[in-house]
Design a protein around this motif. Structure first.
Motif, short mmCIF file in Angstrom:
data_model
loop_
_atom_site.label_atom_id
_atom_site.label_comp_id
_atom_site.label_asym_id
_atom_site.label_seq_id
_atom_site.Cartn_x
_atom_site.Cartn_y
_atom_site.Cartn_z
N ILE A 11 -4.68 5.85 -7.35
CA ILE A 11 -5.37 4.61 -6.97
C ILE A 11 -5.31 3.60 -8.10
CG2 ILE A 11 -7.54 3.61 -6.18
CD1 ILE A 11 -6.19 5.47 -4.15
N GLY A 12 -5.65 4.02 -9.33
CA GLY A 12 -5.58 3.09 -10.46
C GLY A 12 -4.18 2.59 -10.70
N SER A 13 -3.18 3.47 -10.57
CA SER A 13 -1.79 3.06 -10.76
C SER A 13 -1.36 2.05 -9.70
CB SER A 13 -0.86 4.29 -10.72
OG SER A 13 -1.15 5.18 -11.76
N SER A 14 -1.81 2.25 -8.46
CA SER A 14 -1.45 1.33 -7.39
C SER A 14 -2.08 -0.04 -7.60
CB SER A 14 -1.89 1.91 -6.03
OG SER A 14 -1.20 3.09 -5.73
N ILE A 15 -3.32 -0.06 -8.07
CA ILE A 15 -3.99 -1.33 -8.35
C ILE A 15 -3.25 -2.08 -9.45
CG2 ILE A 15 -6.12 -2.39 -9.19
CD1 ILE A 15 -7.60 0.03 -7.90
N TYR A 18 0.10 -3.62 -8.19
CA TYR A 18 0.04 -4.88 -7.44
C TYR A 18 -0.52 -6.02 -8.29
CZ TYR A 18 1.70 -2.77 -3.20
OH TYR A 18 2.50 -2.15 -2.27
N LEU A 19 -1.41 -5.73 -9.21
CA LEU A 19 -1.89 -6.79 -10.11
C LEU A 19 -0.77 -7.30 -11.01
CD1 LEU A 19 -5.39 -5.52 -11.30
CD2 LEU A 19 -4.92 -7.60 -9.98
N SER A 20 0.18 -6.44 -11.35
CA SER A 20 1.26 -6.83 -12.28
C SER A 20 2.53 -7.24 -11.55
CB SER A 20 1.58 -5.66 -13.22
OG SER A 20 2.04 -4.53 -12.49
N SER A 21 2.49 -7.33 -10.23
CA SER A 21 3.69 -7.70 -9.48
C SER A 21 4.04 -9.17 -9.71
CB SER A 21 3.49 -7.45 -7.99
OG SER A 21 2.52 -8.35 -7.46
N GLU A 22 5.28 -9.53 -9.42
CA GLU A 22 5.75 -10.89 -9.66
C GLU A 22 4.94 -11.93 -8.91
OE1 GLU A 22 9.87 -11.27 -8.91
OE2 GLU A 22 10.49 -9.87 -10.50
N SER A 23 4.43 -11.57 -7.74
CA SER A 23 3.68 -12.53 -6.92
C SER A 23 2.21 -12.64 -7.31
CB SER A 23 3.77 -12.13 -5.44
OG SER A 23 3.22 -10.84 -5.24
N SER A 24 1.75 -11.79 -8.22
CA SER A 24 0.33 -11.79 -8.59
C SER A 24 0.04 -12.83 -9.67
CB SER A 24 -0.08 -10.41 -9.11
OG SER A 24 -1.39 -10.44 -9.65
N LEU A 169 5.05 4.54 -10.30
CA LEU A 169 4.13 3.42 -10.33
C LEU A 169 3.69 3.11 -11.76
CD1 LEU A 169 1.89 4.30 -7.25
CD2 LEU A 169 3.60 2.48 -7.37
N MET A 170 3.32 4.16 -12.52
CA MET A 170 2.84 3.93 -13.87
C MET A 170 3.96 3.42 -14.78
SD MET A 170 0.27 3.81 -15.85
CE MET A 170 -1.05 4.77 -15.11
N ILE A 416 -3.28 9.68 -1.39
CA ILE A 416 -1.87 9.29 -1.48
C ILE A 416 -1.52 8.36 -0.33
CG2 ILE A 416 0.51 10.10 -1.65
CD1 ILE A 416 -1.36 11.01 -3.94
N SER A 417 -1.96 8.70 0.86
CA SER A 417 -1.65 7.89 2.04
C SER A 417 -2.20 6.48 1.91
CB SER A 417 -2.21 8.57 3.29
OG SER A 417 -1.76 7.95 4.47
N LEU A 418 -3.43 6.34 1.42
CA LEU A 418 -4.09 5.04 1.36
C LEU A 418 -3.88 4.31 0.03
CD1 LEU A 418 -7.52 6.02 2.99
CD2 LEU A 418 -5.61 4.82 4.09
N SER A 419 -3.10 4.90 -0.86
CA SER A 419 -3.01 4.39 -2.23
C SER A 419 -2.47 2.97 -2.32
CB SER A 419 -2.16 5.32 -3.08
OG SER A 419 -0.84 5.44 -2.55
N LEU A 420 -1.30 2.72 -1.75
CA LEU A 420 -0.68 1.41 -1.92
C LEU A 420 -1.48 0.33 -1.22
CD1 LEU A 420 3.15 2.18 -1.67
CD2 LEU A 420 1.66 2.12 -3.67
N GLY A 421 -2.05 0.63 -0.06
CA GLY A 421 -2.90 -0.34 0.62
C GLY A 421 -4.13 -0.66 -0.21
N THR A 422 -4.72 0.38 -0.81
CA THR A 422 -5.88 0.16 -1.67
C THR A 422 -5.51 -0.71 -2.86
OG1 THR A 422 -6.86 2.28 -1.02
CG2 THR A 422 -7.64 1.29 -3.08
N GLY A 423 -4.35 -0.41 -3.48
CA GLY A 423 -3.91 -1.20 -4.62
C GLY A 423 -3.76 -2.67 -4.28
#
Length: 444
Positions: A11-15, A18-24, A169-170, A416-423
């Protein structure tokens, strides 16, 4: 602006991803991940099954489940997920070998987990199929009196190796400039003496015991079952209760002579299989079995609420009870072992031969809530304790407060299933914009 994420699991890695993505808008701002374990992903993130579902969720989680499933497919297709972390589409099957067939009501939510029944009950109601021999994997031993239903329809289930996904992810986050503090722990929050606004987090390096202050505008706590303790330690005067507890689960990773990479490629066309069983007559729990890329087979389902939560995830190994591992091995032989000579099905009268290779034994603690759904929520300033303030409306949309303290934990067996959506939605919450999925039912 600086964001601190406490918890470096899926969960932390997914967050952070997405926070560090190019669009963020946070890409060029400081992002810190604080992880207390000496070994990354030594909790449920590294020891989970890695099964991903699109529509097996209660109404409050369903939008997040659908978003996350689509994101798993998107991230895998754009970044070589099939090879890097074993992303595969999956066929889900329900194997019923109980004395009385379970009522298939299509129940949703976490009841199956609390009651120790099969997770298949959380799936969309599947039609009983009398002849699905083409979909039954060769590694699954036929059971006397067993019936099998296909409980996934179309492209609504998938499989990953969670440890490899977490590492991807990390590693990606670090390559983007995210700072990982590991092993380290957050000991307190720093506030401005005049305004009460959170300005930093005091962090202790657990190797050197040296403390430092990390700047912090936004704080996200995603520490799995350790989340309540982390929150209480940082906000000791808070009267809020973070209702997350632990559920310990045993697992084995196996190899079978009846499952090879060639079969995986040719017979199953690159698809995995997930088998959810009901087997109370022989073991008293409902085993779950998953094939993963590379001809690995993962089996779990033996859970306990009685094992105390260790202070660090890597200490879980010392809590493994050998008799419980043996229970899981015995069930593995019953469900996956070689049939006795001359037998067509497995039964008590004709016990199977153990020709399985154990690659890994595991015990991990999953964060669960009584309501069966995660907490993904901004914590109101009034719940943080006397005089503590966070965030602002400046630059946010639709009156949403920008920044603050957030909790993202309690995903149970669906982390695991909800990780990327949560991020993705937590990154959007931090920025004060409308989230890509409705999470209004997941508040603290």
């Amino acid at each position: 602006m600086s964001t601190v994420i406490i918890g470096g699991g899926i969960i932390g890695s997914s967050i952070a991803y997405y926070l560090s993505s190019e669009s963020s808008p946070h890409r060029d701002q400081e992002i810190h991940v604080i992880e207390s374990s000496s070994q990354l992903f030594s909790a449920a993130s590294g020891y989970a099954a890695g099964f991903i579902a699109k529509d097996w969720f209660s109404s409050s989680v369903a939008p997040l489940g659908a978003l996350s499933f689509d994101l798993h497919g998107k991230v895998a297709s754009e970044n070589g997920g099939e090879e890097k972390w074993g992303y595969m589409k999956s066929t889900a099957l329900s194997l019923d070998v109980s004395d009385v067939s379970a009522a298939r009501t299509g129940a949703r939510g976490g009841d199956w987990l609390r009651e120790g029944t099969s997770r298949a009950e959380a799936a969309s109601l599947g039609e009983a199929v009398s002849n699905i021999s083409d979909e039954i994997p060769l590694w699954l031993t036929r059971q006397k009196g067993g019936t099998i239903d296909n409980i996934s329809h179309g492209e609504t289930a998938a499989q990953v190796d969670p440890l490899r996904l977490c590492k991807y992810l990390m590693d990606t986050c670090i390559s983007r400039g995210v700072q990982l503090h590991h092993p380290a722990e957050a000991t307190s929050v720093i506030t401005d003496s005049a305004t009460g606004m959170i300005t930093g987090v005091k962090v202790r390096d657990l190797k050197t015991q040296i403390e430092s202050v990390v700047p912090c505008t936004n704080l996200v706590i995603s520490a799995g079952p350790w989340t309540p303790a982390v929150f209480k330690g940082l906000f000791p005067s808070s009267k809020a209760r973070v209702r997350i507890s632990q559920l310990a689960g045993y697992s084995l990773v196996l190899r079978s002579p009846r499952h090879t990479e060639k079969l995986e490629r040719e017979a199953y066309k690159g698809r995995s299989h997930a088998v959810f069983t009901t087997h109370p007559a022989s073991c008293g729990f409902s085993p779950e079995i998953f094939s993963r890329r590379g001809a690995e087979i993962y089996i779990a389902g033996l859970n306990s609420t009685q094992i105390p939560l260790p202070s660090k995830a890597e200490e879980s190994k010392s809590l493994i009870q050998k008799d419980k591992i043996q229970e899981l091995k015995d069930v593995s032989v019953r469900l996956l072992g070689k049939l006795a000579e001359g037998s067509l099905v497995s039964s008590d009268d004709a016990p199977n031969t153990d020709d399985l290779e154990v690659l890994r034994e595991g015990l991990c603690f999953r964060p669960v809530t009584n309501r069966g759904s995660p907490i993904i929520s901004r914590v109101g300033d009034e719940l943080l304790g006397t005089g503590i303030k966070t965030g602002s409306l400046e630059g946010s949309s639709e009156g949403r407060k920008k920044g603050g303290v957030f909790i993202a934990a309690g995903h149970g067996p669906w982390g695991i299933s909800l990780s990327l959506g949560t991020g993705k939605v937590v990154a959007e919450m931090v920025d004060g914009v409308k989230t890509s999925a409705d999470i209004s039912g997941l508040v603290l």
